[in-house]
Structures are given as structure tokens and as C-alpha cells.
Design a protein around this motif. Structure first.
Motif, PDB file in Angstrom:
ATOM      1  N   PHE B 110       1.298   2.879  -1.312  1.00 60.64           N
ATOM      2  CA  PHE B 110       1.812   4.144  -0.658  1.00 60.64           C
ATOM      3  C   PHE B 110       2.536   3.739   0.714  1.00 60.64           C
ATOM      4  O   PHE B 110       3.872   4.196   0.787  1.00 60.64           O
ATOM      5  CB  PHE B 110       0.799   5.003  -0.702  1.00 60.64           C
ATOM      6  CG  PHE B 110       1.495   6.615  -0.668  1.00 60.64           C
ATOM      7  CD1 PHE B 110       1.776   7.232  -1.300  1.00 60.64           C
ATOM      8  CD2 PHE B 110       1.320   7.083   0.703  1.00 60.64           C
ATOM      9  CE1 PHE B 110       2.476   8.577  -1.178  1.00 60.64           C
ATOM     10  CE2 PHE B 110       1.831   8.297   1.180  1.00 60.64           C
ATOM     11  CZ  PHE B 110       2.393   9.054   0.083  1.00 60.64           C
ATOM     12  N   TYR B 111       1.827   3.166   1.594  1.00 65.93           N
ATOM     13  CA  TYR B 111       2.322   3.198   2.809  1.00 65.93           C
ATOM     14  C   TYR B 111       3.523   2.091   2.838  1.00 65.93           C
ATOM     15  O   TYR B 111       4.178   2.370   3.717  1.00 65.93           O
ATOM     16  CB  TYR B 111       1.221   3.291   3.934  1.00 65.93           C
ATOM     17  CG  TYR B 111       0.499   4.571   4.165  1.00 65.93           C
ATOM     18  CD1 TYR B 111       1.193   5.461   4.657  1.00 65.93           C
ATOM     19  CD2 TYR B 111      -0.779   4.537   3.898  1.00 65.93           C
ATOM     20  CE1 TYR B 111       0.770   6.714   5.025  1.00 65.93           C
ATOM     21  CE2 TYR B 111      -1.320   5.718   4.145  1.00 65.93           C
ATOM     22  CZ  TYR B 111      -0.511   6.779   4.772  1.00 65.93           C
ATOM     23  OH  TYR B 111      -1.392   8.068   5.006  1.00 65.93           O
ATOM     24  N   ALA B 112       3.104   0.992   2.263  1.00 65.10           N
ATOM     25  CA  ALA B 112       4.194  -0.079   2.231  1.00 65.10           C
ATOM     26  C   ALA B 112       5.439   0.347   1.656  1.00 65.10           C
ATOM     27  O   ALA B 112       6.444  -0.066   2.160  1.00 65.10           O
ATOM     28  CB  ALA B 112       3.290  -1.244   1.198  1.00 65.10           C
ATOM     29  N   LEU B 113       5.215   1.188   0.604  1.00 63.60           N
ATOM     30  CA  LEU B 113       6.466   1.914   0.044  1.00 63.60           C
ATOM     31  C   LEU B 113       7.405   2.604   0.975  1.00 63.60           C
ATOM     32  O   LEU B 113       8.544   2.273   1.077  1.00 63.60           O
ATOM     33  CB  LEU B 113       6.270   2.445  -1.266  1.00 63.60           C
ATOM     34  CG  LEU B 113       5.850   1.831  -2.654  1.00 63.60           C
ATOM     35  CD1 LEU B 113       5.606   2.633  -3.574  1.00 63.60           C
ATOM     36  CD2 LEU B 113       7.162   0.777  -2.841  1.00 63.60           C
ATOM     37  N   PHE B 146       8.776   3.533  -7.720  1.00 67.14           N
ATOM     38  CA  PHE B 146       7.507   3.624  -7.752  1.00 67.14           C
ATOM     39  C   PHE B 146       6.754   4.655  -7.091  1.00 67.14           C
ATOM     40  O   PHE B 146       5.855   5.200  -7.800  1.00 67.14           O
ATOM     41  CB  PHE B 146       6.897   2.110  -6.780  1.00 67.14           C
ATOM     42  CG  PHE B 146       7.213   0.853  -7.694  1.00 67.14           C
ATOM     43  CD1 PHE B 146       6.360   0.509  -8.527  1.00 67.14           C
ATOM     44  CD2 PHE B 146       8.377   0.023  -7.193  1.00 67.14           C
ATOM     45  CE1 PHE B 146       6.662  -0.559  -9.353  1.00 67.14           C
ATOM     46  CE2 PHE B 146       8.475  -1.300  -7.855  1.00 67.14           C
ATOM     47  CZ  PHE B 146       7.476  -1.689  -8.988  1.00 67.14           C
ATOM     48  N   MET B 147       7.540   5.264  -6.150  1.00 64.65           N
ATOM     49  CA  MET B 147       6.764   6.356  -5.520  1.00 64.65           C
ATOM     50  C   MET B 147       6.713   7.276  -6.533  1.00 64.65           C
ATOM     51  O   MET B 147       5.678   8.062  -6.580  1.00 64.65           O
ATOM     52  CB  MET B 147       7.795   6.739  -4.413  1.00 64.65           C
ATOM     53  CG  MET B 147       6.950   7.747  -3.697  1.00 64.65           C
ATOM     54  SD  MET B 147       5.595   7.294  -2.570  1.00 64.65           S
ATOM     55  CE  MET B 147       6.258   7.014  -1.096  1.00 64.65           C
ATOM     56  N   ALA B 160      11.308   9.557 -12.993  1.00 64.57           N
ATOM     57  CA  ALA B 160      11.406   8.460 -12.255  1.00 64.57           C
ATOM     58  C   ALA B 160      12.535   7.575 -12.943  1.00 64.57           C
ATOM     59  O   ALA B 160      13.532   7.002 -12.245  1.00 64.57           O
ATOM     60  CB  ALA B 160      10.064   7.579 -12.358  1.00 64.57           C
ATOM     61  N   ILE B 161      12.408   7.495 -14.332  1.00 61.25           N
ATOM     62  CA  ILE B 161      13.218   6.771 -14.923  1.00 61.25           C
ATOM     63  C   ILE B 161      14.801   7.471 -15.011  1.00 61.25           C
ATOM     64  O   ILE B 161      15.788   6.484 -14.866  1.00 61.25           O
ATOM     65  CB  ILE B 161      12.904   6.436 -16.680  1.00 61.25           C
ATOM     66  CG1 ILE B 161      13.547   5.068 -16.920  1.00 61.25           C
ATOM     67  CG2 ILE B 161      13.196   7.327 -17.386  1.00 61.25           C
ATOM     68  CD1 ILE B 161      12.639   3.916 -16.588  1.00 61.25           C
ATOM     69  N   LYS B 162      14.872   8.375 -15.002  1.00 62.29           N
ATOM     70  CA  LYS B 162      16.103   9.220 -15.070  1.00 62.29           C
ATOM     71  C   LYS B 162      16.953   8.954 -13.634  1.00 62.29           C
ATOM     72  O   LYS B 162      18.048   8.600 -13.661  1.00 62.29           O
ATOM     73  CB  LYS B 162      15.784  10.672 -15.365  1.00 62.29           C
ATOM     74  CG  LYS B 162      17.280  11.506 -15.206  1.00 62.29           C
ATOM     75  CD  LYS B 162      16.975  12.980 -15.738  1.00 62.29           C
ATOM     76  CE  LYS B 162      18.129  14.203 -15.613  1.00 62.29           C
ATOM     77  NZ  LYS B 162      17.843  15.289 -16.004  1.00 62.29           N
ATOM     78  N   GLU B 242       9.129  16.235  -9.096  1.00 60.47           N
ATOM     79  CA  GLU B 242       8.016  15.210  -9.426  1.00 60.47           C
ATOM     80  C   GLU B 242       7.470  14.506  -8.448  1.00 60.47           C
ATOM     81  O   GLU B 242       6.559  13.895  -8.736  1.00 60.47           O
ATOM     82  CB  GLU B 242       8.558  14.797 -10.669  1.00 60.47           C
ATOM     83  CG  GLU B 242       8.861  15.610 -11.945  1.00 60.47           C
ATOM     84  CD  GLU B 242       7.727  16.321 -12.183  1.00 60.47           C
ATOM     85  OE1 GLU B 242       6.624  16.028 -12.463  1.00 60.47           O
ATOM     86  OE2 GLU B 242       7.773  17.712 -12.659  1.00 60.47           O
ATOM     87  N   ALA B 243       8.217  14.178  -7.511  1.00 63.94           N
ATOM     88  CA  ALA B 243       7.835  13.320  -6.411  1.00 63.94           C
ATOM     89  C   ALA B 243       6.705  13.714  -5.707  1.00 63.94           C
ATOM     90  O   ALA B 243       6.573  14.994  -5.767  1.00 63.94           O
ATOM     91  CB  ALA B 243       8.910  12.886  -5.508  1.00 63.94           C
ATOM     92  N   PRO B 244       5.728  12.888  -5.230  1.00 64.61           N
ATOM     93  CA  PRO B 244       4.760  13.537  -4.359  1.00 64.61           C
ATOM     94  C   PRO B 244       5.564  14.005  -2.925  1.00 64.61           C
ATOM     95  O   PRO B 244       6.707  13.614  -2.747  1.00 64.61           O
ATOM     96  CB  PRO B 244       3.894  12.213  -4.032  1.00 64.61           C
ATOM     97  CG  PRO B 244       4.824  11.223  -4.300  1.00 64.61           C
ATOM     98  CD  PRO B 244       5.719  11.483  -5.520  1.00 64.61           C
TER      99      PRO B 244
END
Lengths: 480, 495
Positions: B110-113, B146-147, B160-162, B242-244
Motif C-alpha cells: 500500500f505504501y509502496a504504491l 493496483f490501488m 479499476a479496469i474502466k 471505489e478507490a480507498p
């Protein structure tokens, strides 16, 4: 004697193959592991020899072989793929009594491909083409007890033989009209073929013959079945290596010998390129077998490379040639990663069918972190996300279409490239976002080494492409 | 001289790799915080030694990269990019503090992203070579993909895919435009060169009028999909909602679409075959986004989706201000990007807190949260007020500049946009009223206020909104310098 030094890579591979063949007679199944190391070493030595002689030009054996930047570049592609496959195979063939046959076939197929790369005569080209093909027919059926493997081999063999016959017939017509099989000789006597039905006929036959090997739609029917059924590492060799053999052969024959018929074959290649990339990408969308998906994706990639024939500028050929190298790394890597997953799945459950099903990739990020990370790099590279080799090659190839004003082709290619992202991203999603109840498994070292080497290749070409672009430019300048 | 620009890209990426290989949550968040704080310190140093009276590139770095294709490693920063780098460098460490105690799967990834994202976004802002620019541009896609995919909500797969494919297609179209510029300059001068300023400068010498318009539109498409602008916005509500929370904030900090308008589109605009048509397109799309986003925000039942649509509405001011073609309207648009980044961070962070504490973000299921969460309420109300354009806060200054000065060149679109102001006020206040005030909804159970980490990070952003609202000149001055420069470039052609 200087001449023979230029053949040193081929000789090295041949000698290695013979050593493996002889040693296989005396070694027990357990100690045959060493053959994998020998084969890898032979490939590495051959690769170093090729790189060190890069840029030398010579013709030898009565003008039937020519060593130049183009042939050297493609030899590097083939040797790269074979090296990766040999390294990964150390685990695959571990304890197999037929390991010696496996490596001998891989090495002989590689010699065939290398000879195609330097052939300067259609007869040499055909014989080398068949050497590589025969060895890979046998390799595709290497898992003798696996019906899928046998089916793959049979299909490949039957369709391959047919295409070889067409190819030979095409060569026959060219020879009949021009009186020579030498590539430069044909180019000089090309007026005998121009504006004659024989010219068109031979073009049709040659395009069909090479189209089978490159797996251009509509000559692609064998490819998905064969890539899916054959052992994954053999599929790597087929998709990443043997396909490039078709491309270099087509480069030599169409651009080297039949350039005067450009107007005729260019339109054919334009149609084939568009058909192939669109069909490959659309069909790949719905695949649940990863190997089959990679097979269709490799159709699409071949479609992109074929664009080089349509654009035919030095830039486009540079892009196409660089793409061949990048694709070697990306596709071989993706198949090796799949092979690692198949290995994991079958070692858990011997009788499993569809070991390469997408469901087996669930949670791979946790179960096999290195394999999953490498696979992510490969699929993103295949879809052309920077900074990878795939992006760099697409950048040059696609931009060359704009340069020569073929905006429609660029738009089709780019839409295709975007479409492909869907199925590549799906693999990544399965690996990282789907839960699994499987445990962490230890990844076999040979696979890991091969994967990391392929990742390094993909990233180095993507981040520091200058030497590779220069090599590809030099190779392209041989053609135009 | 320290290669400071390379460092502010490399340090986040390096720390991203380090964070990825950490074993525990403790190590992951500390490594991430250290990485972003170093970036912040370097950025502050750069900001304080930045000359805001000069429109030239500063802290330039250049080296050959792929000479055979004319590609260089060319970095630089000016008044267009400096505030956006500052925004990223300030908000991302606060974002890490905000998520400090959130229990999440795989904190190292998570933090790496987050760190990878910071490196990629700053990379876009400082690249002065189109090739490099495009590499960073595409790299911003991957962490967000990824997030959303791993930590997202119920419809994360679809969202995500959209987002990934939609914006990737737009980037590819933009890439075609870049190819056009590249080969135009190559065929004119016989040498390949990917330098941004050079290629933009050569654009005017392209003979074919159709090609000039096509290239301009291809690039514009790439930028306005990212901004986003109605009707190319449909990836945004899904992706943002939808994202965190951290993902939504990262989306907000992704100001590369608007940045592209100022860096690439405006200098090219006068040299298109039909500049007035292009101005119409940009102005109309901006005005439509403002009003359409506002109406849709009014209709949302979900607080997070409401904020997402309000973001579309606010980003419309960026496009409108750019189409205004006066230095102050352009500065207003640039300031809107900066201000929007701060305000939306507060709004998404507030919404994220509500979602985790109450388990829902449906506005009607909330109610009276102010009684239980006074600290959150203070900060959130400030954020909402800034967003609806209360004077004294940053949103007011940006929108005031855009609306006032765009009136000179595109009055009709300003009139349309003005209609949205009432609606903007309405949906903000209505949502606040339903969610935060009134009687407490007893079904929500026992709710505690935000943690001190969250108070700290949201509080700092709120203070910045107040500070820059009262005293915008620390960032506005450099924006004005550069927009005057852009306008003077355009005036050469008499537009």
C-alpha cells in the motif's frame, strides 16, 4: 580461417548439441541435470561470440551464407530465448530420462533458426527452416503421456508440413522464373517475375508458407492449440523464437529478394497485419487458459511486427527488429512464468487438467511473489506500458507509421494496443486482487533465475535502449 | 549543485522499493513517511530558492538519453509546475499520517504504491522532454490501478479496469499527437528531437492545416480525459468512489491533465488552423463540466460519489480559465488546480473517516454526526465551505479569477458557469445538513471522533486552505508570471 570464426556461434551450439547427445547415452536419469547446465553454457558462449562479432560483414560458402548486422541481431534474439528456456528447463527436465533428447532438440532447433538468419540462398533457408521445424515438432510432443501435448505436436506437424510444401513450391516458382535461388541473384533477375502470373503465384505461396510460421491470420489455426498443448517452455521457444525465424525469413525473401514486387506484397501484408492484430486481441479477451491467451497475444504481437513490412521505412524496420528482440524477452518470460505456475500446480496435484487455467493464478502475488511480479512486468511490457522494452519498440514502430503518413494503420494498432490491456490487466488482477486458500510455495531456483534475467532484459531495453536501438538500426540498414 | 529535480523523483521511487520489501506495518509506514518527508524538505528548499519573477525554467538538468532518437533527460521547473509539485510534496506525507493506524491488508504494498505514485506524478510535472513526459504519464496509471483493484470497494474490479483502459486509450491518442509533432520537426530540420519546448515551437511551421488541427485535438483529448472534462468523465465517478480514501486523494493530486493544458495546449493554440474553434471547444466543455458536474452532484445519494462529481464541476473551471486566454484567467485556472487539490483532499479524507467509522457513506443513512465527531465537523465544514467558494478560502480566489477574467474572451460560457454557483452551494450545504447536523441517527451506534493522526493531517491541510485563501501570493505570483509569459507568446500571433 577468418570465415570460420564468424560461424563460431553456430559451431558452438552444434558442438554443445553433440556433447549433450553423447553424454545422454551414458548418464543416469538423475545426473542428466548437468545437461541443462551444459546447454545453457553453450548458448551463453555462442551469444558472447555473436555479440563480439556484431557488425562484421561477410559472405561465405559460394555466397550461400551472409553474416551481417541483421543476421547477427536475430541470432542474438534466438540465443536469448534459447538461453532463457534452457535455464528454466533445468527444473522441468529434472529426473526425466529423456532430458538429453530435450536439450538436443532445443539446441538443434536453435541452429536451424540461426542458419535461417544468415541464409543468403533460398535452398539454405529452406533446409535450415526445416531443421528448426522438425526439431520443434518433436519438442511439442515431448510429454509423451499427455494427450494434449501429442495433439499439439500432431497439429503442428501436419500443418507445418503443408506450409513447408507451399513454401517449397513458392521457392520453386521463383527459381523457375529467375533461374537462381540466391537472394541477390533473384533481386537482379526480378524483371523476369515482374508482371507475370508466376510472380503473383509465388508471392501467394511464399506469404502462405511464412504466414504459417509467423502465425498470421488466417494461417494461425495451429498456433493456439499447439502453444496450449505443448509444454510451456517449448511454447516459449515456439512463440518467442521460432516465430521470429518466420519474420527474419520473410524479411530476407520479401525485402531482400522480391523488393521489386513491393506493391503487390505490401498490400497483402497490410491486410494480414490488421487482421492478425485485431483477431488476436479480440479472441484473447475471452480466454481462460493463460497459455492460450498468450498464444493469441502473440498473434497480435506478430501483427504489430508485420506492420514493418507495410511501412517499410528504416525507422519502421528498426522498430520491427527491436520488437523482435523485446518480444523474445517478454513472451519467453511470460511463458516461463506460466511454466512455473504449471509446475507448482502439477506438483500439488499430479492429475490436474488445465494447469494453466486463470484460476490457478489467483493470489499468486502471495504464493509465488517473484513469479507474480515478473509476470506483471511481462504483461505490462506486452501491452506497451513504459518504461519497458514493449513500450520502446511500440514507440518506434507505431511512430514510424505516422512518419510515413499511414495514420489509419497507427490508429488501428493503437486501438488494438489499448484493447489488449484488458486481458493483460486481468492476469494481474487475478494474481494480486483475488483471494486464495493456497499456501506460499517455494519457487524453484531455475525458474527464478530465468525470470529475473528476462525481467532485466525487458527493463534494460526499456530504460536504456540506446545500444539496442543502434544495433537494430544497423540491422535495418542491411535491408534498406 | 545538487540535482534536486532528479532527487525529488528518485527518492520516492527508491523508498517505494524499500517499502515494498519491509516486513511489518511499522517498518512500512515509517519508511514511507521518511521517504516523503525527505521529498518535502527538498521541495521546500526548492520552493524557497525559486525566483517567482522569472518565467524561465529553473533548476534545469539535461543529459543525453537516447541520442539516436533525439531523446534527452531534460528536467526543469517553472511557475506552472512548482505549485503542483509543492501540492504533492505537502499532501502525500499528510496522507501517510492520515492512514497511520488504518488496519489494511499488505501495508508494505500500500505504501509502496503511494510513493511510486508520488514519484511518477512529480516526474510528469518536471519532464521537459516529451518521451520522458509520456513515460511518467503512463506510469501514473499503474499504482492507481493496483490501488483501486486491491483496496477498493464493492465494484473495484469494474472501476479499476474502466479507469485503466479509458485513460490509457486517451494517452495513446495523445501519443499519436506527440508523434505528429516529433516527425513534423524531424522532417523540417532533419534531426530527431523530443524536447517539449522545441517541438511546440516547431508546430507553427507545419504546413497542412488539417494535420495541425488533428495534432492539437489528439493532444487535447489526452489531457481533457485526464482532467477530466464532460463528456469524457465517466471513468472518474467509479474510480474516485471505489478507490480507498488514499486512492481518491492520489487521484485528486493527479493534476497532470490540467497541467498539460497550460504546458502544451495553450502555447500551441494560436497556431492551429482554427484557433477560435479550439477556444470554443475548450470553453464550452469547461462550462458544461461545471454545470453538469454540479447537477449530478446534487442528485447523488452517496457522499463519496457526490464529492467525485463536485470534482468534475470544479475541474471545469480549469478548462474554462485556460480558454479565457487572459493571464489572470489562466492564473486562476492554475490556482484552481492547486486549491482543488487541497480542498478535495479534505473532503475525501472526511468522507473516508465517516465511511470507516459508520460503515456507510450513503447520505441519508447518516445524520447528526456533529454531536459525536466535533473535530471532524469543524475541518469538514471548512473544506465544504472552501469548495463552495466562501471568500477567505482558496476556492473563492480561484473561481473569482476564472469567472471574472474569462468574461473578457468567452462571456457566454461564463454566464453558463455562473448558473452553477447556486447549485454548488446547494449540494454542499444540503449534504452537510443531512449528514452532519440534525438529530443523531441512533442506528449508527457508538461513534468516536477522528484520531489525533487524522486531526493532525486534515488540520494542516485545512490551515493551508485558510492561509492560501487569505494570502494567495506565495503561489499565485509565480503562476501570474508564467501565465503572462504564455499570453505574451500567444500575442505574438495576434490572438
Amino acid at each position: 580461417m577468418v570465415d570460420l570464426m564468424l560461424l563460431a556461434p553456430e559451431i558452438t551450439i552444434l558442438v554443445t548439441g553433440l556433447i549433450v547427445l553423447l553424454a545422454g547415452l551414458f548418464l543416469s536419469a538423475q545426473s542428466k541435470k548437468i545437461l541443462g547446465y551444459i546447454a545453457t553454457l553453450g548458448c551463453l558462449v555462442a551469444m558472447l561470440l555473436t555479440i563480439s562479432s556484431f557488425g562484421t560483414t561477410a559472405v561465405m560458402f559460394s555466397n550461400s551464407l551472409s553474416i551481417d548486422a541483421l543476421s547477427q541481431f536475430f541470432k542474438i534474439v534466438f540465443l536469448t530465448v534459447t538461453t532463457l528456456v534452457c535455464i528454466a528447463s533445468v527444473k522441468y527436465t529434472d529426473g526425466n530420462d529423456h532430458a538429453d533428447e530435450y536439450y538436443v532438440l532445443v539446441l538443434f532447433a536453435t541452429i536451424g533458426m540461426m542458419m535461417v538468419a544468415s541464409a543468403n540462398d533460398l535452398m539454405v533457408l529452406f533446409v535450415a527452416f526445416e531443421l528448426a521445424s522438425l526439431a520443434t515438432y518433436a519438442l511439442a510432443g515431448f510429454e509423451k503421456k499427455n494427450p494434449a501435448s501429442i495433439e499439439a505436436s500432431m497439429k503442428y506437424f501436419i500443418i507445418g508440413s503443408l506450409s513447408a510444401a507451399l513454401l517449397l513450391l513458392g521457392i520453386g516458382y521463383v527459381y523457375g522464373a529467375t533461374g537462381t535461388t540466391n537472394i541477390e541473384g533473384i533481386a537482379q533477375n526480378i524483371d523476369l517475375l515482374l508482371n507475370s502470373p508466376m510472380g503473383i503465384l509465388s508471392l501467394v505461396l511464399l506469404i502462405a508458407g511464412f504466414g504459417f510460421k509467423i502465425a498470421l491470420v488466417p494461417f494461425h489455426m495451429w498456433a493456439p492449440d499447439t502453444y496450449q498443448g505443448a509444454p510451456s517452455l517449448v511454447s516459449a521457444l515456439l512463440a518467442a523464437g521460432s516465430k521470429k525465424m518466420g519474420i527474419i525469413a520473410a524479411f530476407k525473401v520479401f525485402i531482400g529478394a522480391l523488393i521489386a514486387l513491393q506493391a503487390d506484397w505490401q498490400i497483402a501484408f497490410a491486410i494480414l497485419a490488421v487482421l492478425t492484430m485485431t483477431y488476436g486481441n479480440i479472441v484473447a479477451l475471452s480466454q481462460t487458459s493463460v497459455k492460450r491467451m498468450l498464444a493469441y497475444s502473440s498473434l497480435a504481437q506478430a501483427g504489430y511486427i508485420t506492420m514493418a513490412f507495410v511501412v517499410m521505412t528504416p525507422m519502421a524496420l528498426t522498430g520491427g527488429i527491436l520488437y523482435a528482440l523485446s518480444h523474445g524477452f517478454m513472451k519467453a518470460g511470460a511463458f516461463i512464468a506460466t511454466a512455473a505456475v504449471v509446475y507448482m500446480v502439477t506438483s500439488e496435484n499430479k492429475d490436474i487438467l488445465n494447469a494453466d487455467h486463470l484460476d490457478n493464478f489467483k493470489g499468486l502475488g502471495r504464493r509465488m511473489p517473484i513469479t507474480a511480479l515478473s509476470m506483471t512486468v511481462f504483461v505490462f511490457a506486452l501491452s506497451g506500458i513504459p518504461p519497458t522494452a514493449g513500450y520502446m519498440s511500440k514507440f518506434i514502430l507505431f511512430s514510424s507509421t505516422i512518419q510515413s503518413g499511414l495514420v489509419w494503420l497507427a490508429v488501428i494498432a493503437i486501438l488494438n494496443s489499448a484493447l489488449s490491456l484488458y486481458y493483460y490487466a486481468r492476469v494481474v488482477r487475478y494474481m494480486y486482487a483475488k483471494p486464495t486458500d493456497g499456501d506460499r510455495v517455494s519457487e524453484p531456483l531455475p525458474y527464478v533465475v530465468a525470470l529475473l534475467l528476462a525481467v532485466a532484459g525487458v527493463l534494460v531495453i526499456g530504460i536504456w535502449p540506446e545500444p539496442f536501438v543502434n544495433m537494430a538500426m544497423e540491422a535495418a540498414s542491411v535491408l534498406i | 549543485m545538487l540535482p534536486i529535480l532528479s532527487l525529488i523523483v528518485l527518492i520516492p521511487i527508491l523508498f517505494s522499493a524499500v517499502t515494498f520489501f519491509t516486513k511489518t506495518k511499522e517498518q512500512a509506514r515509517i519508511s514511507a513517511l521518511v521517504g516523503t518527508l525527505i521529498t518535502l524538505v527538498l521541495t521546500m528548499y526548492m520552493y524557497f530558492s525559486f525566483d517567482s519573477t522569472s518565467a524561465a525554467m529553473q533548476f534545469e538538468e539535461a543529459a543525453n538519453w537516447i541520442p539516436s532518437l533525439g531523446i534527452t533527460y531534460h528536467l526543469g521547473v517553472d511557475g506552472v509546475s512548482m505549485p503542483l509539485i509543492l501540492l504533492n510534496a505537502i499532501v502525500i506525507p499528510l496522507l501517510i499520517i492520515y492512514t497511520w493506524n488504518d488496519v489494511r491488508a499488505a501495508p508494505n504494498r500500500f505504501y509502496a504504491l503511494i510513493l511510486a505514485m508520488q514519484g511518477a506524478v512529480i516526474g510528469v510535472f518536471i519532464s521537459l522532454d516529451f518521451f520522458l513526459f509520456y513515460v511518467f504519464w503512463e506510469l501514473t496509471l499503474v499504482p492507481l490501478f493496483f490501488m483501486v483493484n486491491i483496496w477498493g470497494g464493492a465494484k473495484k474490479k469494474h472501476a479499476a479496469i474502466k479507469f485503466f483502459i479509458y485513460t490509457h486509450v486517451a494517452s495513446l491518442v495523445m501519443l499519436l499527437g506527440i508523434f505528429g509533432l516529433y516527425y513534423n520537426a524531424w522532417s523540417l530540420n532533419g534531426v530527431p528531437n523530443m524536447d517539449m519546448a522545441y517541438l511546440i515551437g516547431q508546430f507553427q511551421f507545419l504546413e497542412s492545416e488539417i494535420a495541425r488541427d488533428a495534432i492539437f485535438l489528439a493532444l487535447l483529448f489526452g489531457f481533457i480525459v485526464k482532467t477530466p472534462v464532460v463528456p469524457f468523465h465517466s471513468w472518474l465517478p467509479d474510480a474516485y468512489s471505489e478507490a480507498p480514501t488514499a486512492g481518491s486523494v492520489l487521484f485528486i493530486l493527479l493534476k497532470i491533465g490540467g497541467y498539460g493544458l497550460f504546458r502544451v495546449m495553450l502555447p500551441m493554440l494560436p497556431f492551429t488552423a482554427t484557433p477560435s474553434l479550439m477556444i470554443t471547444i475548450m470553453g464550452a466543455l469547461g462550462a458544461i463540466s461545471i454545470i453538469y458536474g454540479a447537477f449530478l452532484a446534487l442528485a447523488q445519494k452517496d457522499l463519496k460519489r457526490m464529492i467525485a462529481y463536485s470534482s468534475i464541476s470544479h475541474m471545469g473551471y480549469v478548462t474554462l480559465g485556460a480558454a479565457g486566454l487572459v493571464s489572470l484567467s489562466i492564473s486562476g485556472a492554475m490556482f484552481q488546480q492547486f486549491s482543488h487539490g487541497l480542498i478535495m483532499s479534505i473532503m475525501f479524507m472526511s468522507c473516508g473517516v465517516i465511511q470507516t467509522k459508520t460503515g456507510t457513506s450513503i447520505i441519508n443513512n447518516l445524520g447528526g454526526l456533529a454531536q459525536k465527531m466535533p473535530k471532524l465537523t469543524v475541518i469538514m465544514v471548512l473544506g465544504f465551505m472552501a469548495s463552495l467558494g466562501l471568500p477567505g478560502l482558496t476556492g473563492f480566489i480561484a473561481e473569482f479569477l476564472v469567472l471574472t477574467f474569462s468574461f473578457i474572451n468567452v462571456p457566454i460560457y461564463v454566464m453558463i458557469a455562473l448558473l452553477a454557483i447556486v447549485i454548488t452551494a446547494a449540494y454542499h450545504l444540503w449534504a452537510l445538513q443531512r449528514a452532519m447536523f440534525g438529530p443523531f441517527n441512533e442506528k449508527l451506534g457508538d461513534i468516536v471522533d477522528i484520531s489525533s493522526f487524522q486531526t493532525f493531517s486534515m488540520g494542516i491541510i485545512a490551515l493551508l486552505v485558510l492561509y492560501f485563501g487569505l494570502n494567495p501570493s506565495p503561489v499565485l505570483d509565480m503562476m501570474i508570471t508564467n501565465s503572462e509569459h504564455i499570453v505574451s507568446l500567444m500575442a505574438v500571433m495576434g490572438v
